[in-house]
Design a protein around this motif. Structure first.
Motif, PDB file in Angstrom:
ATOM      1  N   GLN A  13     -36.191 -86.026  31.111  1.00  0.00           N
ATOM      2  CA  GLN A  13     -36.553 -84.665  31.496  1.00  0.00           C
ATOM      3  C   GLN A  13     -35.995 -84.322  32.872  1.00  0.00           C
ATOM      4  O   GLN A  13     -35.426 -83.237  33.077  1.00  0.00           O
ATOM      5  CB  GLN A  13     -38.079 -84.498  31.497  1.00  0.00           C
ATOM      6  CG  GLN A  13     -38.584 -83.197  32.103  1.00  0.00           C
ATOM      7  CD  GLN A  13     -38.197 -81.977  31.303  1.00  0.00           C
ATOM      8  OE1 GLN A  13     -38.077 -82.046  30.082  1.00  0.00           O
ATOM      9  NE2 GLN A  13     -37.987 -80.857  31.961  1.00  0.00           N
ATOM     10  N   ALA A  16     -32.022 -84.014  32.425  1.00  0.00           N
ATOM     11  CA  ALA A  16     -31.523 -83.028  31.456  1.00  0.00           C
ATOM     12  C   ALA A  16     -31.888 -81.596  31.805  1.00  0.00           C
ATOM     13  O   ALA A  16     -31.150 -80.670  31.469  1.00  0.00           O
ATOM     14  CB  ALA A  16     -32.041 -83.372  30.057  1.00  0.00           C
ATOM     15  N   GLU A  17     -33.024 -81.394  32.489  1.00  0.00           N
ATOM     16  CA  GLU A  17     -33.447 -80.016  32.796  1.00  0.00           C
ATOM     17  C   GLU A  17     -32.417 -79.276  33.623  1.00  0.00           C
ATOM     18  O   GLU A  17     -32.226 -78.065  33.469  1.00  0.00           O
ATOM     19  CB  GLU A  17     -34.786 -80.033  33.543  1.00  0.00           C
ATOM     20  CG  GLU A  17     -35.314 -78.649  33.872  1.00  0.00           C
ATOM     21  CD  GLU A  17     -35.496 -77.790  32.639  1.00  0.00           C
ATOM     22  OE1 GLU A  17     -34.890 -76.702  32.585  1.00  0.00           O
ATOM     23  OE2 GLU A  17     -36.216 -78.209  31.714  1.00  0.00           O
ATOM     24  N   SER A  23     -32.781 -79.825  27.940  1.00  0.00           N
ATOM     25  CA  SER A  23     -33.787 -80.868  28.175  1.00  0.00           C
ATOM     26  C   SER A  23     -34.774 -80.944  27.018  1.00  0.00           C
ATOM     27  O   SER A  23     -35.276 -82.016  26.678  1.00  0.00           O
ATOM     28  CB  SER A  23     -34.548 -80.591  29.484  1.00  0.00           C
ATOM     29  OG  SER A  23     -35.273 -79.390  29.403  1.00  0.00           O
ATOM     30  N   GLN A  26     -33.256 -83.230  24.492  1.00  0.00           N
ATOM     31  CA  GLN A  26     -33.195 -84.631  24.915  1.00  0.00           C
ATOM     32  C   GLN A  26     -34.585 -85.265  24.898  1.00  0.00           C
ATOM     33  O   GLN A  26     -34.769 -86.401  24.462  1.00  0.00           O
ATOM     34  CB  GLN A  26     -32.579 -84.742  26.311  1.00  0.00           C
ATOM     35  CG  GLN A  26     -31.261 -84.006  26.496  1.00  0.00           C
ATOM     36  CD  GLN A  26     -30.308 -84.150  25.319  1.00  0.00           C
ATOM     37  OE1 GLN A  26     -30.094 -85.250  24.794  1.00  0.00           O
ATOM     38  NE2 GLN A  26     -29.735 -83.047  24.873  1.00  0.00           N
ATOM     39  N   SER A  53     -40.584 -80.773  36.025  1.00  0.00           N
ATOM     40  CA  SER A  53     -39.440 -80.053  36.590  1.00  0.00           C
ATOM     41  C   SER A  53     -39.876 -78.851  37.414  1.00  0.00           C
ATOM     42  O   SER A  53     -39.223 -78.491  38.396  1.00  0.00           O
ATOM     43  CB  SER A  53     -38.498 -79.612  35.452  1.00  0.00           C
ATOM     44  OG  SER A  53     -37.959 -80.746  34.794  1.00  0.00           O
ATOM     45  N   SER A 158     -29.507 -74.800  26.116  1.00  0.00           N
ATOM     46  CA  SER A 158     -29.895 -75.169  27.472  1.00  0.00           C
ATOM     47  C   SER A 158     -30.137 -73.949  28.342  1.00  0.00           C
ATOM     48  O   SER A 158     -29.305 -73.042  28.422  1.00  0.00           O
ATOM     49  CB  SER A 158     -28.796 -76.033  28.100  1.00  0.00           C
ATOM     50  OG  SER A 158     -28.927 -76.086  29.492  1.00  0.00           O
TER      51      SER A 158
END
Length: 265
Positions: A13, A16-17, A23, A26, A53, A158
């Motif tokens: 997290q 990928a965020e 994210s 993922q 995040s 994304s």
């Protein structure tokens, strides 16, 4: 409580965020394989993991957060983008929950996002567009950014990839693009967590029952700490004038991860 799984999910997290690789997808894949969660439940859990995040962004951009109500243009930008994001994103989230129950593969749209990023890089590299500052954005352009961010409610799409690529195509300089794209994430993510709890809290409850409150806390804190490192790294990269190379690199990463998701999915 599986501490290793919690840490791994938090790292996924946290990285990928802030990259254009979705994210949600993922964390969906990580929690599906590490915790054996159903795909639709894993998607909901991935949105709930945004809490880590959000913490990263609030800490990193704390000075911007403090001046929001003293900066009319910044407040206008955040309000417009967030409202449009909600109008577009909430219905898409509800639809996504149904799609994932019918074997929808979130890796597919991420492939198209990767291709879009590469195309964006080519456009920036050869069009010789003149970059401008964030404060030159018009209301129509803010609405467009909000629409792009709202579409990211779909699994495999994304948020950062959509907003960053949109702002770059609009000619906003790379440093401002990454900075204010990440800042716009805060209210949108708070809304996403609220939407998750409102519409699919039973999914969240089930996921938390498997990982445990302690495991969830470890995952969220890991995501927060990892995110702080990644945000700082990417903002340094954004200062380079060769931003098209970033598009090529991140687009390639998105396609590679998508292909892996299709293979193992």
């Amino acid at each position: 409580m599986n501490i290793l799984a919690s840490i791994l999910i938090g790292i996924v997290q946290g990285i990928a965020e802030w990259l254009p690789i979705s994210s949600k997808t993922q964390v969906l894949l990580a929690s599906h394989y590490l915790l054996n969660l159903d795909v639709s439940i894993a998607y909901t859990f991935g949105l709930f993991m945004e809490m880590g995040s959000i913490g990263s962004a609030l800490i990193y951009f704390r000075q911007d957060v403090k001046r929001v109500f003293h900066d009319r243009f910044l407040l206008k930008f955040l309000v417009i983008v967030t409202v449009i994001t909600g109008i577009v994103g909430v219905p898409l989230y509800v639809i996504s929950d149904k799609l994932l129950q019918n074997a929808y593969n979130p890796s597919i749209p991420m492939i198209f996002l990767g291709l879009a990023l590469i195309a964006d890089g080519i456009y920036i590299r050869y069009s010789r567009i003149k970059t401008r500052e964030f404060r030159n954005l018009s209301m129509k352009e803010m609405i467009l950014i909000g629409i792009a961010q709202g579409i990211a409610a779909l699994p495999g799409v994304s948020r950062s990839g959509m907003t960053v690529s949109t702002m770059l195509v609009l000619g906003i300089n790379p440093e401002d693009t990454f900075h204010y794209s990440y800042l716009a994430y805060i209210p949108a993510a708070i809304g996403a967590v609220g939407t998750t709890l409102l519409f699919t809290r039973h999914h969240v409850s089930y996921a938390v029952s498997l990982i445990g409150i302690g495991g969830l806390a470890i995952a969220v804190i890991t995501a927060l700490l990892t995110g702080l490192v990644v945000i700082g790294f990417l903002l340094k990269i954004a200062k380079t004038k060769r931003v098209y190379l970033i598009d090529f690199m991140l687009g390639g990463i998105a396609i590679a991860i998508s292909a892996l998701g299709l293979i193992i999915g």
